[in-house]
Design a protein around this motif. Structure first.
Motif, short mmCIF file in Angstrom:
data_model
loop_
_atom_site.label_atom_id
_atom_site.label_comp_id
_atom_site.label_asym_id
_atom_site.label_seq_id
_atom_site.Cartn_x
_atom_site.Cartn_y
_atom_site.Cartn_z
N GLY A 79 -147.30 -47.31 -52.29
CA GLY A 79 -146.14 -48.21 -52.37
C GLY A 79 -144.83 -47.46 -52.43
N ALA A 80 -144.80 -46.36 -53.19
CA ALA A 80 -143.54 -45.63 -53.36
C ALA A 80 -143.10 -45.00 -52.04
N MET A 81 -144.05 -44.41 -51.31
CA MET A 81 -143.73 -43.79 -50.02
C MET A 81 -143.26 -44.85 -49.03
N PHE A 82 -143.94 -46.00 -49.03
CA PHE A 82 -143.54 -47.08 -48.12
C PHE A 82 -142.12 -47.52 -48.42
N GLU A 83 -141.81 -47.70 -49.70
CA GLU A 83 -140.46 -48.11 -50.13
C GLU A 83 -139.42 -47.13 -49.63
N LYS A 84 -139.71 -45.84 -49.80
CA LYS A 84 -138.75 -44.79 -49.44
C LYS A 84 -138.48 -44.84 -47.92
N ALA A 85 -139.58 -44.87 -47.16
CA ALA A 85 -139.43 -44.88 -45.70
C ALA A 85 -138.76 -46.18 -45.25
N PHE A 86 -139.12 -47.28 -45.86
CA PHE A 86 -138.56 -48.59 -45.49
C PHE A 86 -137.05 -48.59 -45.74
N ARG A 87 -136.66 -48.10 -46.90
CA ARG A 87 -135.23 -48.09 -47.26
C ARG A 87 -134.44 -47.25 -46.25
N ALA A 88 -134.97 -46.06 -45.95
CA ALA A 88 -134.27 -45.19 -44.97
C ALA A 88 -134.19 -45.88 -43.63
N SER A 89 -135.27 -46.54 -43.23
CA SER A 89 -135.32 -47.18 -41.90
C SER A 89 -134.29 -48.30 -41.79
N VAL A 90 -134.15 -49.06 -42.86
CA VAL A 90 -133.22 -50.19 -42.85
C VAL A 90 -131.78 -49.70 -42.94
N GLU A 91 -131.56 -48.69 -43.76
CA GLU A 91 -130.18 -48.22 -43.97
C GLU A 91 -129.56 -47.65 -42.70
N TRP A 92 -130.27 -46.75 -42.01
CA TRP A 92 -129.58 -46.09 -40.86
C TRP A 92 -129.39 -47.05 -39.71
N ARG A 93 -130.35 -47.94 -39.48
CA ARG A 93 -130.19 -48.88 -38.37
C ARG A 93 -129.27 -50.03 -38.74
N GLY A 94 -129.19 -50.32 -40.04
CA GLY A 94 -128.39 -51.46 -40.50
C GLY A 94 -127.01 -51.05 -40.93
N ARG A 95 -126.84 -50.79 -42.22
CA ARG A 95 -125.49 -50.50 -42.74
C ARG A 95 -124.84 -49.28 -42.10
N THR A 96 -125.61 -48.19 -41.98
CA THR A 96 -125.00 -46.94 -41.48
C THR A 96 -124.39 -47.15 -40.10
N LEU A 97 -125.19 -47.68 -39.16
CA LEU A 97 -124.65 -47.87 -37.81
C LEU A 97 -123.55 -48.92 -37.80
N ARG A 98 -123.76 -50.01 -38.51
CA ARG A 98 -122.79 -51.12 -38.47
C ARG A 98 -121.40 -50.66 -38.89
N TYR A 99 -121.34 -49.86 -39.94
CA TYR A 99 -120.03 -49.47 -40.47
C TYR A 99 -119.72 -48.00 -40.17
N TYR A 100 -120.33 -47.47 -39.13
CA TYR A 100 -120.16 -46.05 -38.80
C TYR A 100 -118.74 -45.79 -38.34
N PRO A 101 -118.14 -44.68 -38.76
CA PRO A 101 -116.74 -44.44 -38.39
C PRO A 101 -116.53 -43.99 -36.95
N LYS A 102 -117.59 -43.79 -36.20
CA LYS A 102 -117.49 -43.45 -34.77
C LYS A 102 -118.01 -44.63 -33.96
N VAL A 103 -117.62 -44.68 -32.70
CA VAL A 103 -118.18 -45.70 -31.80
C VAL A 103 -119.61 -45.28 -31.45
N THR A 104 -120.51 -46.25 -31.42
CA THR A 104 -121.91 -45.93 -31.11
C THR A 104 -122.37 -46.72 -29.88
N ILE A 105 -123.15 -46.06 -29.03
CA ILE A 105 -123.66 -46.71 -27.81
C ILE A 105 -125.17 -46.46 -27.73
N ALA A 106 -125.94 -47.54 -27.60
CA ALA A 106 -127.39 -47.38 -27.37
C ALA A 106 -127.62 -47.25 -25.87
N MET A 107 -128.26 -46.18 -25.46
CA MET A 107 -128.58 -45.98 -24.04
C MET A 107 -130.09 -46.18 -23.88
#
Ligand code: ACO
Length: 270
Positions: A79-107
């Protein structure tokens, strides 16, 4: 610093190209890949030489979603490993990209399934290869677009399109992705990289602080009342003036008044 194993970074002028690099696994997102993306985005965030970040995949795939074995099966009883990986997965694709100080483009160079939709939605812009295979495959294996994907669909797609593809799991191509607004446009795979780099460089040539304010103004206003948004953007304008030392007034408006260029038709050089 920990070693980055699953992501590569190239630079072309003010553009960074971040490549998910597990081509033999169709760039499926393992726990390590989530940690690597977290670190790469963290490092590029403060890099003043970069204005635009392009995210793509190595080989024939953009990203085949979560690594179904590494993420869901290996961590099944931890459970602990799943939580850690899940949190990282949600953060970078969610908050981090959404409020990133650079423009981002998915190719989207190829296969793009499930959890990869959250990368696409998190980026400001997206361009797909006509030939890409894209789908909400979750329903095909008895699950649903969970984690951050449900919210990504709600943010980006019409109710009809989100539910049609979520409920059928049918794959579609880049042309259809453009029609339903998942991407800005689609182009033949052969010219995709050149096309996206030209777009990225066009944007990267603009003022970095103004690009950031454009994103912030849009992203944060979405969640505000009209009054709050007016107050926020006025404060943001003062912040921009400070960050640029008044360049938008002196050089921007000044250049127009001196008849050096017409901002409706072209951008200020330099
Ligand atoms: N997780 C783990 N491994 C994967 C994934 C994945 N999401 N996708 C592909 N792979 C692996 C395969 O197991 C295979 O590994 P192996 O060579 O060690 O056996 C390798 O990548 C190549 O995959 P193939 O299926 O042989 O490649 P093909 O080009 O024929 O098909 C496709 C590609 C369509 C992407 C197919 O692999 C597939 O359907 N993958 C699953 C897509 C998916 O449903 N993603 C999860 C969405 S749900 C979520 O993200 C929460």
């Amino acid at each position: 610093m920990t070693k980055i194993e699953t992501v590569t970074v190239e630079r072309e002028g003010k553009v960074a190209i971040v490549t998910l690099n597990r081509p033999n696994k169709r760039n499926a997102m393992s726990p390590q890949l989530h940690l690597d993306m977290t670190q790469v985005l963290d490092e590029l965030r403060d890099d003043d030489t970069i204005n635009v970040v392009v995210i793509t995949g190595a080989g024939q795939a953009f990203c085949a979603g979560m690594d179904l074995k590494e993420f869901f099966i290996k961590n099944r009883d931890d459970g602990a490993m799943f939580e850690k990986a899940f949190r990282a997965s949600v953060e970078w694709r969610g908050r981090t990209l959404r409020y990133y100080p650079k423009v981002t483009i998915a190719m989207i160079n190829g296969d793009c399934f499930g959890g990869a939709f959250s990368i696409v939605e998190g980026c400001d812009l997206a361009v797909a290869a006509n030939e890409a295979r894209i789908g909400l495959s979750e329903i095909n294996f008895k699950i649903f677009p969970g984690g951050s994907v449900s919210k990504s669909l709600a943010n980006l797609l019409s109710p009809r399109d989100a539910l049609f593809y979520g409920l059928t799991g049918r794959p579609f191509d880049g042309v259809e992705a453009a029609r339903i607004g998942l991407v800005n446009y689609a182009t033949p795979a052969e010219g995709l990289r050149a096309n996206v780099l030209a777009l990225a460089k066009e944007i990267a040539a603009k003022d970095g602080a103004a690009l950031r304010a454009t994103k912030d103004g849009y992203r944060f206003s979405l969640e505000m009342s009209w009054e709050a948004s007016m107050d926020y953007t006025l404060a943001k304008q003062d912040q921009l003036t400070m960050r640029q030392g008044g360049a938008w007034q002196d050089q921007g408006i000044g250049g127009f008044l001196d008849k050096k260029y017409k901002p409706g038709l072209s951008a200020l050089e330099g």
